[in-house]
Design a protein around this motif. Structure first.
Motif, short mmCIF file in Angstrom:
data_model
loop_
_atom_site.label_atom_id
_atom_site.label_comp_id
_atom_site.label_asym_id
_atom_site.label_seq_id
_atom_site.Cartn_x
_atom_site.Cartn_y
_atom_site.Cartn_z
N ALA A 132 9.26 -8.64 -1.59
CA ALA A 132 9.68 -9.92 -1.01
C ALA A 132 9.05 -10.06 0.38
O ALA A 132 9.01 -9.07 1.14
N PRO A 133 8.54 -11.23 0.73
CA PRO A 133 7.82 -11.38 2.00
C PRO A 133 8.60 -10.95 3.23
O PRO A 133 8.01 -10.38 4.17
N ASP A 134 9.91 -11.17 3.25
CA ASP A 134 10.67 -10.92 4.48
C ASP A 134 10.94 -9.44 4.75
O ASP A 134 11.50 -9.10 5.79
N ILE A 135 10.55 -8.54 3.84
CA ILE A 135 10.75 -7.11 4.10
C ILE A 135 9.42 -6.36 4.26
O ILE A 135 9.41 -5.14 4.44
N ARG B 217 8.28 -10.17 9.21
CA ARG B 217 8.49 -8.81 9.73
C ARG B 217 7.18 -8.01 9.81
O ARG B 217 7.13 -6.94 10.39
N CYS B 218 6.14 -8.55 9.24
CA CYS B 218 4.88 -7.82 9.09
C CYS B 218 4.24 -7.53 10.45
O CYS B 218 4.21 -8.39 11.34
N LYS B 219 3.67 -6.33 10.58
CA LYS B 219 3.06 -5.91 11.84
C LYS B 219 1.54 -6.07 11.86
O LYS B 219 0.94 -6.19 12.92
N ALA B 220 0.91 -6.03 10.68
CA ALA B 220 -0.55 -6.13 10.63
C ALA B 220 -1.02 -6.37 9.21
O ALA B 220 -0.35 -5.99 8.24
N VAL B 221 -2.19 -7.00 9.10
CA VAL B 221 -2.89 -7.14 7.84
C VAL B 221 -4.08 -6.20 7.89
O VAL B 221 -4.92 -6.30 8.80
N LEU B 222 -4.15 -5.28 6.94
CA LEU B 222 -5.17 -4.23 6.93
C LEU B 222 -6.15 -4.51 5.80
O LEU B 222 -5.83 -4.36 4.62
N ASN B 223 -7.35 -4.94 6.17
CA ASN B 223 -8.33 -5.39 5.19
C ASN B 223 -9.01 -4.21 4.52
O ASN B 223 -9.39 -3.23 5.19
N LEU B 224 -9.21 -4.29 3.22
CA LEU B 224 -9.90 -3.25 2.48
C LEU B 224 -11.41 -3.40 2.51
O LEU B 224 -12.13 -2.50 2.07
N TRP B 225 -11.91 -4.53 3.00
CA TRP B 225 -13.34 -4.79 3.04
C TRP B 225 -13.81 -4.82 4.48
O TRP B 225 -13.04 -5.10 5.40
N ALA B 226 -15.11 -4.56 4.66
CA ALA B 226 -15.70 -4.68 5.99
C ALA B 226 -15.78 -6.14 6.41
O ALA B 226 -15.55 -6.49 7.57
N MET C 193 12.17 3.71 5.57
CA MET C 193 11.10 3.44 4.60
C MET C 193 10.22 2.29 5.09
O MET C 193 10.71 1.27 5.56
N ILE C 194 8.92 2.47 4.98
CA ILE C 194 7.94 1.45 5.36
C ILE C 194 7.55 0.69 4.09
O ILE C 194 7.19 1.30 3.08
N ASN C 195 7.61 -0.62 4.15
CA ASN C 195 7.26 -1.44 3.00
C ASN C 195 5.85 -2.00 3.17
O ASN C 195 5.58 -2.72 4.14
N ALA C 196 4.98 -1.67 2.23
CA ALA C 196 3.60 -2.15 2.28
C ALA C 196 3.30 -2.95 1.02
O ALA C 196 3.57 -2.50 -0.09
N LEU C 197 2.76 -4.14 1.21
CA LEU C 197 2.38 -5.01 0.10
C LEU C 197 0.90 -4.82 -0.20
O LEU C 197 0.06 -4.92 0.70
N PHE C 198 0.59 -4.54 -1.45
CA PHE C 198 -0.81 -4.43 -1.88
C PHE C 198 -1.25 -5.80 -2.37
O PHE C 198 -0.88 -6.23 -3.46
N ALA C 199 -2.01 -6.51 -1.56
CA ALA C 199 -2.44 -7.88 -1.88
C ALA C 199 -3.95 -7.90 -2.08
O ALA C 199 -4.72 -8.28 -1.21
N ALA C 200 -4.37 -7.43 -3.23
CA ALA C 200 -5.77 -7.45 -3.62
C ALA C 200 -5.82 -7.82 -5.09
O ALA C 200 -4.78 -8.00 -5.74
N HIS C 201 -7.03 -7.96 -5.63
CA HIS C 201 -7.15 -8.30 -7.04
C HIS C 201 -6.44 -7.23 -7.88
O HIS C 201 -6.55 -6.03 -7.60
N ASP D 226 -1.06 -17.79 2.30
CA ASP D 226 -0.09 -18.25 3.29
C ASP D 226 0.68 -17.03 3.82
O ASP D 226 1.45 -16.39 3.10
N PHE D 227 0.47 -16.72 5.09
CA PHE D 227 1.07 -15.53 5.69
C PHE D 227 2.36 -15.85 6.46
O PHE D 227 2.99 -14.95 7.00
N THR D 228 2.74 -17.11 6.51
CA THR D 228 3.90 -17.48 7.32
C THR D 228 5.21 -16.85 6.84
O THR D 228 6.08 -16.57 7.67
N PRO D 229 5.42 -16.57 5.53
CA PRO D 229 6.70 -15.97 5.14
C PRO D 229 6.85 -14.50 5.57
O PRO D 229 7.95 -13.95 5.50
N TYR D 230 5.79 -13.87 6.02
CA TYR D 230 5.82 -12.44 6.31
C TYR D 230 6.24 -12.22 7.77
O TYR D 230 5.46 -11.77 8.61
#
Length: 309
Positions: A38-41, A61-70, A1-9, A55-59
């Protein structure tokens, strides 16, 4: 399973959650998309700069941040973000920008405002030149600028495109560098601004460069508000050097009610509607990038941190 965090308004969740799920399912991706992982997953962060996440330091395991805006100016300088950052290049957004830019270019080219305000019983024929006789310049030849240039060239306009680095496009005069900018402005009867917002592009259209435009030129800005020196543009409009400015983006948004642009007879204000990220197509772009990440392939549209976009 891939864990994706939705971090937008939070108000974007109801629109994006089902669209992202559909996009993941279409590609056969097993993704657990949540707003509270949880940030570590977390494997991927689907991000918008209006998020509270800074603050992105707790993440770890994260491979990329994918921006929803141009636009990435609100995040690109974040020192805690050392992961790959992909900006949004959305075909739906591109199409929307092409339609908005083409519509306002044709509006100014054909003199539609004059025809609308001339409903006073006075018969005053005004025949515009053909598109072939009206020079159009686009500053910024990225994805959006290139798409707009091709559309306007297809309508018969002689299009000049200027960019920071050399570009090539069939049927379009592509210029770069300081000398190229002077040349591009000199033929810009209609000037369209589609540069990114970086320290190097702030006040690109200042008093000196406004003076390089042909007298009576039109300015169209669907790019970024800080590209224009507002005081210089207002002065040029007052002198009649610039015939009209159609502006969709501003340094402060919403545009303050007491801003001179609102009341100026030679300014059209639109409320940042030139091109909005389309939920369905943007979700497909996010899903494709996650698929690429899981396959070990390079991410699409990775931001150059030094360039700022």
């Amino acid at each position: 399973m891939i864990n994706a965090l939705f971090a937008a308004h939070p108000d974007r969740w109801e629109k994006y959650a089902p669209a992202l799920k559909d996009a993941f399912d279409t590609l056969g991706l097993k993704v657990d998309l949540r707003q509270d992982h949880a940030p570590d997953i977390v494997d991927y962060i689907v991000y918008a700069p209006n998020s509270t996440l800074r603050d992105f330091t707790p993440y770890t395991r994260c491979k990329a941040v994918l921006n929803l805006w141009a636009g990435v100016e609100g995040i690109v300088d974040n020192v805690t973000l050392t992961l790959p950052l992909a900006r949004m290049v959305d075909p739906g957004m591109t199409r929307g920008m092409v339609e908005w830019v083409t519509g306002h270019t044709m509006r100014h080219h054909l003199g539609m405002d004059r025809n609308i305000t001339q409903q006073n019983g006075t018969w005053e024929p005004h025949v515009p030149p053909l598109a072939a006789d009206r020079g159009v310049t686009i500053l910024g030849m990225g994805q959006l600028g290139m798409a707009c240039a091709r559309a306007l060239s297809g309508l018969g306009f002689p299009v000049t495109g200027w960019s920071r680095t050399p570009k090539e496009a069939e049927g379009i005069t592509c210029l770069h560098g300081s000398d190229g900018l002077k040349q591009a402005l000199g033929t810009a009867e209609i000037l369209i601004l589609l540069l990114p917002n970086t320290p190097a592009t702030e006040n690109t259209l200042n008093a000196t460069r406004l003076a390089m435009l042909p007298k009576g030129a039109f300015v169209i800005n669907p790019g970024r508000g800080p590209l224009i020196d507002d005081d210089a543009l207002l002065a040029a409009l007052d002198r009649g050097d610039i015939a009209h400015a159609t502006l969709d983006v501003f340094r402060v948004e919403p545009l303050p009610v007491d801003h001179p642009y609102w009341a100026h007879p030679r300014v059209t204000v639109t409320p940042h509607i030139a091109s909005e990220t389309r939920v369905k197509t943007a979700s497909q772009v996010i899903a494709e990038n996650i698929q690429r990440g899981e396959a070990g392939n390079a991410f699409l549209h990775v931001v150059d941190r030094k360039a700022g976009y």
